[in-house]
Design a protein around this motif. Structure first.
Motif, PDB file in Angstrom:
ATOM      1  N   TYR A  13      52.166  58.194  69.149  1.00  0.00           N
ATOM      2  CA  TYR A  13      51.792  57.337  68.129  1.00  0.00           C
ATOM      3  C   TYR A  13      51.535  58.017  66.879  1.00  0.00           C
ATOM      4  O   TYR A  13      52.082  57.704  65.673  1.00  0.00           O
ATOM      5  CB  TYR A  13      50.444  56.681  68.673  1.00  0.00           C
ATOM      6  CG  TYR A  13      49.821  55.702  67.478  1.00  0.00           C
ATOM      7  CD1 TYR A  13      50.260  54.444  66.994  1.00  0.00           C
ATOM      8  CD2 TYR A  13      48.552  56.427  66.781  1.00  0.00           C
ATOM      9  CE1 TYR A  13      49.753  53.917  66.076  1.00  0.00           C
ATOM     10  CE2 TYR A  13      48.099  55.461  65.947  1.00  0.00           C
ATOM     11  CZ  TYR A  13      48.462  54.367  65.551  1.00  0.00           C
ATOM     12  OH  TYR A  13      47.910  53.704  64.553  1.00  0.00           O
ATOM     13  N   ALA A  14      51.006  59.256  66.857  1.00  0.00           N
ATOM     14  CA  ALA A  14      50.687  60.001  65.664  1.00  0.00           C
ATOM     15  C   ALA A  14      52.161  60.449  64.903  1.00  0.00           C
ATOM     16  O   ALA A  14      52.092  60.209  63.724  1.00  0.00           O
ATOM     17  CB  ALA A  14      49.918  61.398  65.909  1.00  0.00           C
ATOM     18  N   VAL A  15      53.164  60.862  65.803  1.00  0.00           N
ATOM     19  CA  VAL A  15      54.124  61.212  65.321  1.00  0.00           C
ATOM     20  C   VAL A  15      55.125  60.003  64.561  1.00  0.00           C
ATOM     21  O   VAL A  15      55.351  59.949  63.252  1.00  0.00           O
ATOM     22  CB  VAL A  15      55.136  61.875  66.358  1.00  0.00           C
ATOM     23  CG1 VAL A  15      56.571  62.168  65.776  1.00  0.00           C
ATOM     24  CG2 VAL A  15      54.530  63.199  66.696  1.00  0.00           C
ATOM     25  N   GLY A  16      55.090  59.042  65.347  1.00  0.00           N
ATOM     26  CA  GLY A  16      55.833  57.744  64.911  1.00  0.00           C
ATOM     27  C   GLY A  16      55.001  57.182  63.790  1.00  0.00           C
ATOM     28  O   GLY A  16      55.769  56.583  62.517  1.00  0.00           O
ATOM     29  N   SER A  17      53.712  57.030  63.670  1.00  0.00           N
ATOM     30  CA  SER A  17      52.911  56.601  62.504  1.00  0.00           C
ATOM     31  C   SER A  17      53.248  57.601  61.253  1.00  0.00           C
ATOM     32  O   SER A  17      53.322  57.082  60.119  1.00  0.00           O
ATOM     33  CB  SER A  17      51.431  56.642  62.609  1.00  0.00           C
ATOM     34  OG  SER A  17      50.637  56.336  61.443  1.00  0.00           O
ATOM     35  N   ARG A  18      53.496  58.761  61.313  1.00  0.00           N
ATOM     36  CA  ARG A  18      53.631  59.834  60.241  1.00  0.00           C
ATOM     37  C   ARG A  18      55.010  59.457  59.704  1.00  0.00           C
ATOM     38  O   ARG A  18      55.266  59.625  58.577  1.00  0.00           O
ATOM     39  CB  ARG A  18      53.347  61.049  60.556  1.00  0.00           C
ATOM     40  CG  ARG A  18      53.615  62.086  59.421  1.00  0.00           C
ATOM     41  CD  ARG A  18      53.013  63.672  59.863  1.00  0.00           C
ATOM     42  NE  ARG A  18      53.290  64.006  60.992  1.00  0.00           N
ATOM     43  CZ  ARG A  18      54.409  64.561  61.525  1.00  0.00           C
ATOM     44  NH1 ARG A  18      55.418  64.904  60.679  1.00  0.00           N
ATOM     45  NH2 ARG A  18      54.674  64.996  62.906  1.00  0.00           N
ATOM     46  N   LEU A  19      55.956  59.519  60.720  1.00  0.00           N
ATOM     47  CA  LEU A  19      57.415  59.597  60.141  1.00  0.00           C
ATOM     48  C   LEU A  19      58.003  58.199  59.711  1.00  0.00           C
ATOM     49  O   LEU A  19      58.718  57.963  58.852  1.00  0.00           O
ATOM     50  CB  LEU A  19      58.185  59.967  61.531  1.00  0.00           C
ATOM     51  CG  LEU A  19      58.348  61.521  61.969  1.00  0.00           C
ATOM     52  CD1 LEU A  19      59.160  61.671  62.907  1.00  0.00           C
ATOM     53  CD2 LEU A  19      58.635  62.351  60.837  1.00  0.00           C
ATOM     54  N   PHE A  20      57.734  57.233  60.544  1.00  0.00           N
ATOM     55  CA  PHE A  20      58.095  55.667  60.284  1.00  0.00           C
ATOM     56  C   PHE A  20      57.323  54.917  59.457  1.00  0.00           C
ATOM     57  O   PHE A  20      57.822  54.378  58.629  1.00  0.00           O
ATOM     58  CB  PHE A  20      58.314  55.196  61.634  1.00  0.00           C
ATOM     59  CG  PHE A  20      59.391  55.819  62.388  1.00  0.00           C
ATOM     60  CD1 PHE A  20      60.482  56.169  62.241  1.00  0.00           C
ATOM     61  CD2 PHE A  20      58.954  56.184  63.840  1.00  0.00           C
ATOM     62  CE1 PHE A  20      61.422  56.878  63.025  1.00  0.00           C
ATOM     63  CE2 PHE A  20      59.834  56.786  64.695  1.00  0.00           C
ATOM     64  CZ  PHE A  20      60.889  57.178  64.373  1.00  0.00           C
ATOM     65  N   LEU A  21      56.055  54.957  59.490  1.00  0.00           N
ATOM     66  CA  LEU A  21      55.007  54.228  58.506  1.00  0.00           C
ATOM     67  C   LEU A  21      54.641  54.871  57.396  1.00  0.00           C
ATOM     68  O   LEU A  21      54.115  54.564  56.480  1.00  0.00           O
ATOM     69  CB  LEU A  21      53.996  53.936  59.359  1.00  0.00           C
ATOM     70  CG  LEU A  21      54.171  52.760  60.713  1.00  0.00           C
ATOM     71  CD1 LEU A  21      53.026  52.601  61.290  1.00  0.00           C
ATOM     72  CD2 LEU A  21      55.054  51.673  60.196  1.00  0.00           C
ATOM     73  N   ILE A  28      43.929  61.710  65.681  1.00  0.00           N
ATOM     74  CA  ILE A  28      44.654  61.982  66.999  1.00  0.00           C
ATOM     75  C   ILE A  28      44.792  63.329  67.564  1.00  0.00           C
ATOM     76  O   ILE A  28      44.403  63.689  68.595  1.00  0.00           O
ATOM     77  CB  ILE A  28      46.263  61.772  66.856  1.00  0.00           C
ATOM     78  CG1 ILE A  28      46.310  60.054  66.656  1.00  0.00           C
ATOM     79  CG2 ILE A  28      47.135  61.944  67.979  1.00  0.00           C
ATOM     80  CD1 ILE A  28      45.873  58.995  67.543  1.00  0.00           C
ATOM     81  N   MET A  29      44.830  64.355  66.551  1.00  0.00           N
ATOM     82  CA  MET A  29      44.969  65.779  67.238  1.00  0.00           C
ATOM     83  C   MET A  29      43.637  66.046  67.851  1.00  0.00           C
ATOM     84  O   MET A  29      43.593  66.652  68.654  1.00  0.00           O
ATOM     85  CB  MET A  29      45.453  66.746  66.138  1.00  0.00           C
ATOM     86  CG  MET A  29      45.781  68.161  66.370  1.00  0.00           C
ATOM     87  SD  MET A  29      46.991  68.153  67.638  1.00  0.00           S
ATOM     88  CE  MET A  29      48.491  68.083  66.750  1.00  0.00           C
ATOM     89  N   GLU A  30      42.613  65.839  67.118  1.00  0.00           N
ATOM     90  CA  GLU A  30      41.213  66.332  67.579  1.00  0.00           C
ATOM     91  C   GLU A  30      40.983  65.500  68.775  1.00  0.00           C
ATOM     92  O   GLU A  30      40.358  66.016  69.780  1.00  0.00           O
ATOM     93  CB  GLU A  30      40.380  65.975  66.377  1.00  0.00           C
ATOM     94  CG  GLU A  30      38.866  66.560  66.600  1.00  0.00           C
ATOM     95  CD  GLU A  30      37.922  66.504  65.429  1.00  0.00           C
ATOM     96  OE1 GLU A  30      36.849  67.195  65.398  1.00  0.00           O
ATOM     97  OE2 GLU A  30      38.573  65.820  64.452  1.00  0.00           O
ATOM     98  N   MET A  31      41.204  64.325  68.835  1.00  0.00           N
ATOM     99  CA  MET A  31      40.885  63.374  70.131  1.00  0.00           C
ATOM    100  C   MET A  31      41.766  63.834  71.095  1.00  0.00           C
ATOM    101  O   MET A  31      41.220  63.937  72.370  1.00  0.00           O
ATOM    102  CB  MET A  31      41.232  62.000  69.802  1.00  0.00           C
ATOM    103  CG  MET A  31      40.941  61.265  71.021  1.00  0.00           C
ATOM    104  SD  MET A  31      38.914  61.089  71.088  1.00  0.00           S
ATOM    105  CE  MET A  31      38.910  59.837  72.352  1.00  0.00           C
TER     106      MET A  31
END
Length: 147
Positions: A13-21, A28-31
């Protein structure tokens, strides 16, 4: 054991949010680090219960079952001492986090007491399992194994 899939989904989700949105997610990383700590510290006692942990098998594999039990009963005392100190420190740290409403120094700033409590609970379970292993090994060393 299923927590690893939750961590994987969070990272995707973190990668998709950063790349696509174009919207990075800062928590996310801390969690995922918190979840990995919980996964590790709660999985340790379970693997110890199943006797599935990794051993350094340089000389140990050549010993008879009786000598293995004697060795294990002796060495687990060091583990119990270490876990006792770790548990004492964990309780102290968790108490501090609750008393002073401790937060992490990041932009997300999550409360620290939940993860500290989970980690302390994992250390406590490991301590209980180590004590159980000590008595099982002691009984086996005496020639009266416990099931």
């Amino acid at each position: 054991m299923q927590l690893i899939f939750v961590m994987g989904a969070m990272m995707l989700y973190a990668v998709g949010s950063r790349l696509f949105l174009g919207k990075p997610v800062n928590w996310i990383m801390e969690m995922s680090q918190f979840m990995l700590a919980a996964y590790f510290l709660l999985g340790g006692p379970y693997s110890m219960q199943l006797n599935a942990h990794v051993r350094m098998d340089l000389f140990y594999g050549r010993l008879s079952p009786h000598k293995r039990a004697v060795t294990d009963a002796f060495t687990i005392l060091f583990v119990i001492f270490y876990l006792g100190v770790l548990f004492w420190g964990g309780v102290s740290s968790t108490e501090y986090a609750i008393t002073f409403n401790q937060k992490n120094y990041t932009s997300w700033a999550p409360l620290m007491w939940p993860i500290k409590a989970i980690m302390t609970f994992g250390v406590f379970l490991m301590l209980l399992q180590a004590i159980s292993s000590f008595f099982k090994d002691l009984a086996l060393a005496r020639g009266k194994p416990i099931a």
